[in-house]
Design an enzyme around this catalytic site. Structure first.
Site, PDB file in Angstrom:
ATOM      1  N   GLY A 134      19.089 -16.802   4.206  1.00 19.24           N
ATOM      2  CA  GLY A 134      18.685 -15.438   4.535  1.00 19.24           C
ATOM      3  C   GLY A 134      18.754 -14.437   3.393  1.00 19.24           C
TER       4      GLY A 134
ATOM      5  N   GLY B 229      17.070 -15.272   0.557  1.00 21.97           N
ATOM      6  CA  GLY B 229      15.921 -15.666  -0.217  1.00 21.97           C
ATOM      7  C   GLY B 229      14.664 -14.895   0.139  1.00 21.97           C
ATOM      8  N   PHE B 230      13.559 -15.374  -0.372  1.00 23.25           N
ATOM      9  CA  PHE B 230      12.266 -14.711  -0.257  1.00 23.25           C
ATOM     10  C   PHE B 230      11.867 -14.472   1.206  1.00 23.25           C
ATOM     11  CE2 PHE B 230       7.522 -15.907  -0.399  1.00 23.25           C
ATOM     12  CZ  PHE B 230       7.124 -14.582  -0.332  1.00 23.25           C
TER      13      PHE B 230
ATOM     14  N   GLY C  21      13.545 -15.649   4.035  1.00 24.04           N
ATOM     15  CA  GLY C  21      14.688 -15.402   4.908  1.00 24.04           C
ATOM     16  C   GLY C  21      15.124 -13.954   4.939  1.00 24.04           C
TER      17      GLY C  21
ATOM     18  N   ALA D  10      16.763 -22.164   4.979  1.00 26.35           N
ATOM     19  CA  ALA D  10      17.310 -22.671   3.726  1.00 26.35           C
ATOM     20  C   ALA D  10      16.619 -23.968   3.310  1.00 26.35           C
ATOM     21  CB  ALA D  10      18.810 -22.904   3.861  1.00 26.35           C
ATOM     22  N   ALA D  11      16.161 -24.006   2.068  1.00 23.54           N
ATOM     23  CA  ALA D  11      15.543 -25.218   1.525  1.00 23.54           C
ATOM     24  C   ALA D  11      15.319 -25.035   0.031  1.00 23.54           C
ATOM     25  CB  ALA D  11      14.214 -25.526   2.207  1.00 23.54           C
TER      26      ALA D  11
ATOM     27  N   SER E  52       6.507 -26.537   6.515  1.00 25.96           N
ATOM     28  CA  SER E  52       5.481 -26.216   5.518  1.00 25.96           C
ATOM     29  C   SER E  52       4.221 -27.025   5.752  1.00 25.96           C
ATOM     30  CB  SER E  52       6.020 -26.517   4.114  1.00 25.96           C
ATOM     31  OG  SER E  52       4.996 -26.400   3.140  1.00 25.96           O
TER      32      SER E  52
ATOM     33  N   TYR F  19       9.126 -32.937  -2.140  1.00 29.35           N
ATOM     34  CA  TYR F  19       9.359 -31.760  -1.305  1.00 29.35           C
ATOM     35  C   TYR F  19       8.718 -31.923   0.065  1.00 29.35           C
ATOM     36  CZ  TYR F  19       8.715 -26.992   0.447  1.00 29.35           C
ATOM     37  OH  TYR F  19       8.680 -25.872   1.238  1.00 29.35           O
TER      38      TYR F  19
ATOM     39  N   ARG G  21      -6.949 -22.595  -0.008  1.00 30.03           N
ATOM     40  CA  ARG G  21      -5.649 -22.429   0.628  1.00 30.03           C
ATOM     41  C   ARG G  21      -5.729 -21.271   1.618  1.00 30.03           C
ATOM     42  NH1 ARG G  21      -5.256 -26.515  -1.860  1.00 30.03           N
ATOM     43  NH2 ARG G  21      -3.596 -27.197  -3.250  1.00 30.03           N
TER      44      ARG G  21
END
Length: 351
Positions: A10, A12-13, A15, A78-79, A122, A182, A251
């Protein structure tokens, strides 16, 4: 939804944006984050002061007894992300993503957790996107060969007749075909969370397959950053964004605040809405289009993108989403268009 929400990753980007929306909605939020050096150089300055923060590593099983105390919902962000440097990163990805998730779920089982569980998955689990051959209909092309990529032959071909394929949006029912370490770890996370929900009656499990997320708080130019962040870092240094292959890769770019909103919808969804969802804008664009919009938004004097012909073997050519299931079952529709999002992102603070 009542009770405390645990957001892993939480700080991070993505989170941190989830935390902001939860706090704004009046939720009691606890954050656990290890501040991994691949993503953080220290504690970020954008953290929401109304959330509770715990520094702990998901690989440390002893950390979870206190972290899960009073928790009634889990949003697992989280990853370790990105393609990394080379296969030498495999052990780190498996430890962070697979073993970390297993330890989290084991601790939740010991705590008899029975609330909603939302996993940040993802689109990389799909491998290549959807393709159709003019003669053979829908096909799944094999992984592109180094020889084809080196020769500038980027478009996948039909495995039966060799014809060039036409891409189409990929739906959640598509069999996964991960083509990087990944990607394999993200699919393993989905399997672990699905098994946990099946064995623990009452757990409402939702997997959100993020497409290409961008926006404020992205990490700067590292092997673990997304393409939008890499382009943004280049422009900040006065260098043109280096576009791999021929720039025609398709994408679906989705803004981080839209992604955060999808998480809240999933946490609050009833049992009938459990399942797997693409989280995307539904408006696919090419890499060169995105890079050009970002360069234009950076202002006069910003160098235009430069197509290099370089490639990464783990990359896929086209993958973009059918966003209908999230719209119909979660009520999620992306609100921020790419033009507006890139205009903001061109001057947004990176981590």
């Amino acid at each position: 939804m009542a009770g405390k929400v645990l957001v892993t990753g939480g700080e991070g980007f993505i989170g941190s944006h989830v935390v902001d929306l939860l706090v704004e909605a009046g939720r009691d939020v606890r954050v656990v984050d290890c501040l991994h050096p691949a993503a953080h150089s220290g504690r970020p300055g954008y953290l929401n002061p109304d959330a509770e923060y715990v520094t702990a590593d998901l690989e440390d099983r002893s950390a979870f007894e206190a972290v899960l105390d009073g928790v009634e919902a889990v949003c697992h962000q989280a990853a370790m992300v990105g393609l990394g440097k080379d296969f030498g990163d495999a052990e780190d990805y498996v430890a962070a993503n697979c073993l970390g998730t297993a330890r989290l779920l084991s601790a939740m089982s010991r705590r008899d957790f029975r609330g909603p569980l939302v996993l940040a998955s993802s689109m990389v689990v799909y491998g290549e996107g959807g393709y159709s051959c003019p003669e053979h209909g829908p096909v799944r092309p094999p992984a592109r060969s180094p020889e084809d990529l080196q020769g500038g032959r980027f478009e996948p071909r039909c495995p039966d007749c060799g014809a060039e394929l036409a891409p189409f949006p990929i739906g959640e029912e598509t069999p996964p075909d991960p083509r990087s370490v990944y990607a394999a770890t993200k699919l393993h996370q989905e399997h672990l969370c699905g098994l946990f929900a099946r064995e623990c009656d009452g757990v409402r499990y939702t997997a959100l397959r993020y497409h290409n997320v961008y926006g404020p708080r992205m990490p700067r130019d590292t092997p673990y950053a997304g393409v939008a962040s890499i382009f943004r870092s280049s422009l900040a240094e006065g260098r043109p964004p280096a576009v791999f292959e021929d720039g025609g890769q398709i994408r679906d770019f989705v803004h981080v605040r839209d992604v955060a909103r999808a998480n809240l919808l999933a946490l609050d969804a009833g049992p009938d809405a459990c399942g797997t969802y693409n989280v995307a804008s539904g408006r696919p664009r090419t890499i060169i289009e995105m890079a050009s919009l970002l360069a234009e938004a950076a202002g006069t004097g910003a160098p235009p993108p430069q197509v290099t012909g370089q490639f990464r073997l783990g990359d896929v050519r086209h993958v973009f989403a059918d966003a209908g299931r999230a719209r119909d079952r979660l009520g999620f529709t992306a609100e921020i268009g790419l033009e507006a999002g890139m205009s903001e992102f061109a001057t947004a603070e990176l981590r």
